[in-house]
Scaffold this motif. Sequence first.
Motif, PDB file in Angstrom:
ATOM      1  N   ILE A   1      -6.594  -3.696  -1.867  1.00  0.00           N
ATOM      2  CA  ILE A   1      -5.375  -4.347  -1.370  1.00  0.00           C
ATOM      3  C   ILE A   1      -5.066  -3.857   0.037  1.00  0.00           C
ATOM      4  CG2 ILE A   1      -4.336  -4.719  -3.652  1.00  0.00           C
ATOM      5  CD1 ILE A   1      -2.417  -2.337  -2.991  1.00  0.00           C
ATOM      6  N   ASP A   2      -4.488  -4.753   0.808  1.00  0.00           N
ATOM      7  CA  ASP A   2      -4.091  -4.388   2.169  1.00  0.00           C
ATOM      8  C   ASP A   2      -2.972  -5.334   2.593  1.00  0.00           C
ATOM      9  OD1 ASP A   2      -5.684  -2.654   4.559  1.00  0.00           O
ATOM     10  OD2 ASP A   2      -4.295  -4.202   5.274  1.00  0.00           O
ATOM     11  N   PRO A   3      -1.948  -4.812   3.283  1.00  0.00           N
ATOM     12  CA  PRO A   3      -0.855  -5.699   3.690  1.00  0.00           C
ATOM     13  C   PRO A   3      -1.235  -6.667   4.808  1.00  0.00           C
ATOM     14  CG  PRO A   3      -0.416  -3.430   4.395  1.00  0.00           C
ATOM     15  CD  PRO A   3      -1.682  -3.403   3.606  1.00  0.00           C
TER      16      PRO A   3
ATOM     17  N   ALA B   1     -16.141   5.495  13.154  1.00  0.00           N
ATOM     18  CA  ALA B   1     -15.940   6.782  12.462  1.00  0.00           C
ATOM     19  C   ALA B   1     -15.641   6.572  10.978  1.00  0.00           C
ATOM     20  CB  ALA B   1     -14.807   7.570  13.130  1.00  0.00           C
ATOM     21  N   LEU B   2     -15.049   5.419  10.622  1.00  0.00           N
ATOM     22  CA  LEU B   2     -14.811   5.135   9.198  1.00  0.00           C
ATOM     23  C   LEU B   2     -16.117   4.765   8.496  1.00  0.00           C
ATOM     24  CD1 LEU B   2     -11.450   3.120   9.175  1.00  0.00           C
ATOM     25  CD2 LEU B   2     -11.820   5.500   8.531  1.00  0.00           C
ATOM     26  N   HIS B   3     -16.998   4.061   9.227  1.00  0.00           N
ATOM     27  CA  HIS B   3     -18.306   3.752   8.636  1.00  0.00           C
ATOM     28  C   HIS B   3     -19.036   5.045   8.304  1.00  0.00           C
ATOM     29  CE1 HIS B   3     -18.932  -0.651   9.035  1.00  0.00           C
ATOM     30  NE2 HIS B   3     -18.006  -0.548   9.970  1.00  0.00           N
TER      31      HIS B   3
ATOM     32  N   GLU C   1      -1.234   8.277   6.549  1.00  0.00           N
ATOM     33  CA  GLU C   1      -0.658   8.571   7.869  1.00  0.00           C
ATOM     34  C   GLU C   1      -0.131   7.311   8.550  1.00  0.00           C
ATOM     35  OE1 GLU C   1      -3.803   8.744   6.996  1.00  0.00           O
ATOM     36  OE2 GLU C   1      -5.203   8.274   8.617  1.00  0.00           O
ATOM     37  N   HIS C   2      -0.250   6.172   7.872  1.00  0.00           N
ATOM     38  CA  HIS C   2       0.251   4.914   8.447  1.00  0.00           C
ATOM     39  C   HIS C   2       1.439   4.349   7.672  1.00  0.00           C
ATOM     40  CE1 HIS C   2      -3.193   4.703  11.141  1.00  0.00           C
ATOM     41  NE2 HIS C   2      -3.977   4.970  10.114  1.00  0.00           N
ATOM     42  N   VAL C   3       1.813   4.972   6.541  1.00  0.00           N
ATOM     43  CA  VAL C   3       2.852   4.339   5.718  1.00  0.00           C
ATOM     44  C   VAL C   3       4.251   4.731   6.199  1.00  0.00           C
ATOM     45  CG1 VAL C   3       1.296   4.308   3.715  1.00  0.00           C
ATOM     46  CG2 VAL C   3       3.048   6.068   3.869  1.00  0.00           C
ATOM     47  N   ALA C   4       5.216   3.860   5.873  1.00  0.00           N
ATOM     48  CA  ALA C   4       6.584   4.090   6.328  1.00  0.00           C
ATOM     49  C   ALA C   4       7.306   5.107   5.447  1.00  0.00           C
ATOM     50  CB  ALA C   4       7.349   2.772   6.321  1.00  0.00           C
TER      51      ALA C   4
ATOM     52  N   ASP D   1      -8.311   0.339  -4.417  1.00  0.00           N
ATOM     53  CA  ASP D   1      -8.503   0.855  -3.057  1.00  0.00           C
ATOM     54  C   ASP D   1      -7.300   0.373  -2.234  1.00  0.00           C
ATOM     55  OD1 ASP D   1      -9.382   1.674  -0.580  1.00  0.00           O
ATOM     56  OD2 ASP D   1     -11.167   0.388  -0.521  1.00  0.00           O
ATOM     57  N   VAL D   2      -6.355   1.286  -2.012  1.00  0.00           N
ATOM     58  CA  VAL D   2      -5.107   0.909  -1.327  1.00  0.00           C
ATOM     59  C   VAL D   2      -5.305   1.028   0.182  1.00  0.00           C
ATOM     60  CG1 VAL D   2      -2.650   1.385  -1.101  1.00  0.00           C
ATOM     61  CG2 VAL D   2      -3.804   1.893  -3.240  1.00  0.00           C
ATOM     62  N   GLY D   3      -4.971  -0.033   0.910  1.00  0.00           N
ATOM     63  CA  GLY D   3      -5.208  -0.020   2.357  1.00  0.00           C
ATOM     64  C   GLY D   3      -6.693  -0.138   2.614  1.00  0.00           C
ATOM     65  N   CYS D   4      -7.317  -1.123   1.958  1.00  0.00           N
ATOM     66  CA  CYS D   4      -8.793  -1.228   1.972  1.00  0.00           C
ATOM     67  C   CYS D   4      -9.330  -1.723   3.308  1.00  0.00           C
ATOM     68  CB  CYS D   4      -9.257  -2.161   0.856  1.00  0.00           C
ATOM     69  SG  CYS D   4      -8.659  -3.860   1.064  1.00  0.00           S
ATOM     70  N   GLY D   5      -8.450  -2.240   4.187  1.00  0.00           N
ATOM     71  CA  GLY D   5      -8.926  -2.759   5.471  1.00  0.00           C
ATOM     72  C   GLY D   5      -9.962  -3.844   5.244  1.00  0.00           C
ATOM     73  N   GLY D   6     -11.118  -3.701   5.891  1.00  0.00           N
ATOM     74  CA  GLY D   6     -12.176  -4.707   5.766  1.00  0.00           C
ATOM     75  C   GLY D   6     -13.112  -4.446   4.606  1.00  0.00           C
TER      76      GLY D   6
ATOM     77  N   MET E   1       7.641   7.239  -1.477  1.00  0.00           N
ATOM     78  CA  MET E   1       7.599   6.024  -2.285  1.00  0.00           C
ATOM     79  C   MET E   1       6.156   5.615  -2.574  1.00  0.00           C
ATOM     80  SD  MET E   1       9.480   2.574  -1.381  1.00  0.00           S
ATOM     81  CE  MET E   1       8.410   1.291  -0.982  1.00  0.00           C
ATOM     82  N   PHE E   2       5.303   5.803  -1.579  1.00  0.00           N
ATOM     83  CA  PHE E   2       3.885   5.445  -1.730  1.00  0.00           C
ATOM     84  C   PHE E   2       3.263   6.264  -2.880  1.00  0.00           C
ATOM     85  CE2 PHE E   2      -0.611   5.827  -0.657  1.00  0.00           C
ATOM     86  CZ  PHE E   2      -0.962   4.542  -0.274  1.00  0.00           C
ATOM     87  N   ILE E   3       3.537   7.565  -2.890  1.00  0.00           N
ATOM     88  CA  ILE E   3       2.956   8.424  -3.933  1.00  0.00           C
ATOM     89  C   ILE E   3       3.541   8.060  -5.304  1.00  0.00           C
ATOM     90  CG2 ILE E   3       2.783  10.835  -4.760  1.00  0.00           C
ATOM     91  CD1 ILE E   3       1.051  10.291  -2.267  1.00  0.00           C
TER      92      ILE E   3
ATOM     93  N   SER F   1      10.233  -0.960   2.093  1.00  0.00           N
ATOM     94  CA  SER F   1       8.812  -1.077   1.816  1.00  0.00           C
ATOM     95  C   SER F   1       8.084   0.139   2.378  1.00  0.00           C
ATOM     96  CB  SER F   1       8.349  -2.355   2.498  1.00  0.00           C
ATOM     97  OG  SER F   1       6.980  -2.349   2.671  1.00  0.00           O
ATOM     98  N   SER F   2       6.890   0.416   1.835  1.00  0.00           N
ATOM     99  CA  SER F   2       6.073   1.496   2.403  1.00  0.00           C
ATOM    100  C   SER F   2       5.370   0.998   3.672  1.00  0.00           C
ATOM    101  CB  SER F   2       5.025   1.956   1.388  1.00  0.00           C
ATOM    102  OG  SER F   2       3.960   1.037   1.324  1.00  0.00           O
ATOM    103  N   VAL F   3       5.477  -0.288   3.929  1.00  0.00           N
ATOM    104  CA  VAL F   3       4.733  -0.868   5.046  1.00  0.00           C
ATOM    105  C   VAL F   3       5.550  -0.798   6.333  1.00  0.00           C
ATOM    106  CG1 VAL F   3       3.631  -2.972   5.888  1.00  0.00           C
ATOM    107  CG2 VAL F   3       3.531  -2.410   3.458  1.00  0.00           C
TER     108      VAL F   3
HETATM  109  C1  LIG Z   1      -7.363   3.431   9.074  1.00  0.00           C
HETATM  110  S1  LIG Z   1      -7.373   2.027   8.087  1.00  0.00           S
HETATM  111  C2  LIG Z   1      -8.330   2.560   6.691  1.00  0.00           C
HETATM  112  C3  LIG Z   1      -9.051   1.425   5.992  1.00  0.00           C
HETATM  113  C4  LIG Z   1      -9.908   1.805   4.802  1.00  0.00           C
HETATM  114  N1  LIG Z   1      -9.169   2.579   3.833  1.00  0.00           N
HETATM  115  C5  LIG Z   1     -11.112   2.580   5.255  1.00  0.00           C
HETATM  116  O1  LIG Z   1     -11.078   3.809   5.196  1.00  0.00           O
HETATM  117  O2  LIG Z   1     -12.099   1.979   5.664  1.00  0.00           O
HETATM  118  C6  LIG Z   1      -5.725   1.967   7.394  1.00  0.00           C
HETATM  119  C7  LIG Z   1      -5.473   0.715   6.562  1.00  0.00           C
HETATM  120  O3  LIG Z   1      -4.236   0.895   5.862  1.00  0.00           O
HETATM  121  C8  LIG Z   1      -3.534  -0.322   5.874  1.00  0.00           C
HETATM  122  N2  LIG Z   1      -2.107   0.010   5.692  1.00  0.00           N
HETATM  123  C9  LIG Z   1      -1.178   0.330   6.615  1.00  0.00           C
HETATM  124  N3  LIG Z   1       0.014   0.567   6.034  1.00  0.00           N
HETATM  125  C10 LIG Z   1      -0.175   0.423   4.694  1.00  0.00           C
HETATM  126  C11 LIG Z   1       0.674   0.546   3.564  1.00  0.00           C
HETATM  127  N4  LIG Z   1       1.960   0.875   3.685  1.00  0.00           N
HETATM  128  N5  LIG Z   1       0.153   0.317   2.341  1.00  0.00           N
HETATM  129  C12 LIG Z   1      -1.162  -0.002   2.205  1.00  0.00           C
HETATM  130  N6  LIG Z   1      -2.015  -0.124   3.249  1.00  0.00           N
HETATM  131  C13 LIG Z   1      -1.530   0.078   4.478  1.00  0.00           C
HETATM  132  C14 LIG Z   1      -3.868  -0.948   7.213  1.00  0.00           C
HETATM  133  O4  LIG Z   1      -3.646  -2.345   7.238  1.00  0.00           O
HETATM  134  C15 LIG Z   1      -5.323  -0.570   7.375  1.00  0.00           C
HETATM  135  O5  LIG Z   1      -6.159  -1.550   6.844  1.00  0.00           O
END
Ligand SMILES: C[S@@+](CC[C@H](N)C(=O)[O-])C[C@H]1O[C@@H](n2cnc3c(N)ncnc32)[C@H](O)[C@@H]1O
Length: 295
Positions: A101-103, A43-45, A153-156, A79-84, A160-162, A17-19
């Motif tokens: 989507i977010d895991p 800082a994300l806000h 910078e958080h994916v495994a 929006d991949v890795g959308c967090g909140g 594969m993610f790209i 998985s990419s997670v």
């Molecule tokens: C720094 S936050 C960014 C959140 C959002 N994109 C923003 O900018 O407000 C990183 C997010 O990526 C998610 N994440 C981590 N690994 C991921 C993966 N392999 N695929 C998708 N999302 C992932 C985390 O759960 C987290 O919500």
Amino acid sequence: MKSNIFTAKRPFSTSHSSVDSEEIKKFQLLAHKWWDEEGEYAALHSMNDIRVPFIRDTLLSMSSNYQLGNPLSGIKILDVGCGGGLLSEPLGRLGASVTGIDPVEDNIRTADRHKSFDPVLAERIQYKSSSLEEIVEDSMETFDVIVASEVVEHVADLEMFIKCCSQVLKPEGSLFITTINKTQLSYVLGIVVAEKIMGIVPEGTHEWEKFVPPEELERLLESNGFSVRSMKGMLYNPLSGSWSWVQSTSLNYALHAVRAGAPPQPHATDTLPETDVQQHSATAGTAGTVPDSAV
Ligand SMILES: C[S@@+](CC[C@H](N)C(=O)[O-])C[C@H]1O[C@@H](n2cnc3c(N)ncnc32)[C@H](O)[C@@H]1O
């Protein structure tokens, strides 16, 4: 059930998985903090002040037809890795139809709850707890635009993610990425100063080894059918809490890439037997005389 275009799965399967489960644990702990504008995600806000106009204006510059007030209306964004939902929400308010989507399931709960405060967003945004590869495997849905902001910078497994991004993006669709470069400067400012000294983000948020040099990202994108259209540096000022665009990509940077178009469809005349082509050319200028097989 018989499979059709909506239910059929893409021919994609992966044993890994990419997670990265360690990353998930970190985000899980902060899942209730997304909408605290002064908290861990401050800082994300404030990054929205530059990343939302970047996405909006790039998309508008590629389209000749948009509605005032809802300029992204009709555009389907993943929006991949959308967090909140910090980025999904402003994109939805610009009229886009957003799938976030977010895991981390609790992130999705937070995003869903926050969305419910604004009735305009109810129809425009849907959130799903899922990895990108699950989306690729589970549906044939494709998107006009993908955003992955502060995620790669958080994916495994970045490759594969790209690859997954290219599988769910329409031909000529746009991909927007923001991330952090892997330089000595990003170690000093991004890890030592931001995490250990100033506490701009919680300690342990980032692993320097996973930061992504722009050349590597560009190479991966190009080998997966993307062309990078623009790349620019981003700089955070911790005193004002604001971001600005800079030339240097040695710290944070944003990029826009476009997936290659579908191969050109053979023109109707290209598929005709030679004799029909000759007949078509001979009659094309005469209304009502083009044979059905030629149109
Ligand atoms: C720094 S936050 C960014 C959140 C959002 N994109 C923003 O900018 O407000 C990183 C997010 O990526 C998610 N994440 C981590 N690994 C991921 C993966 N392999 N695929 C998708 N999302 C992932 C985390 O759960 C987290 O919500």
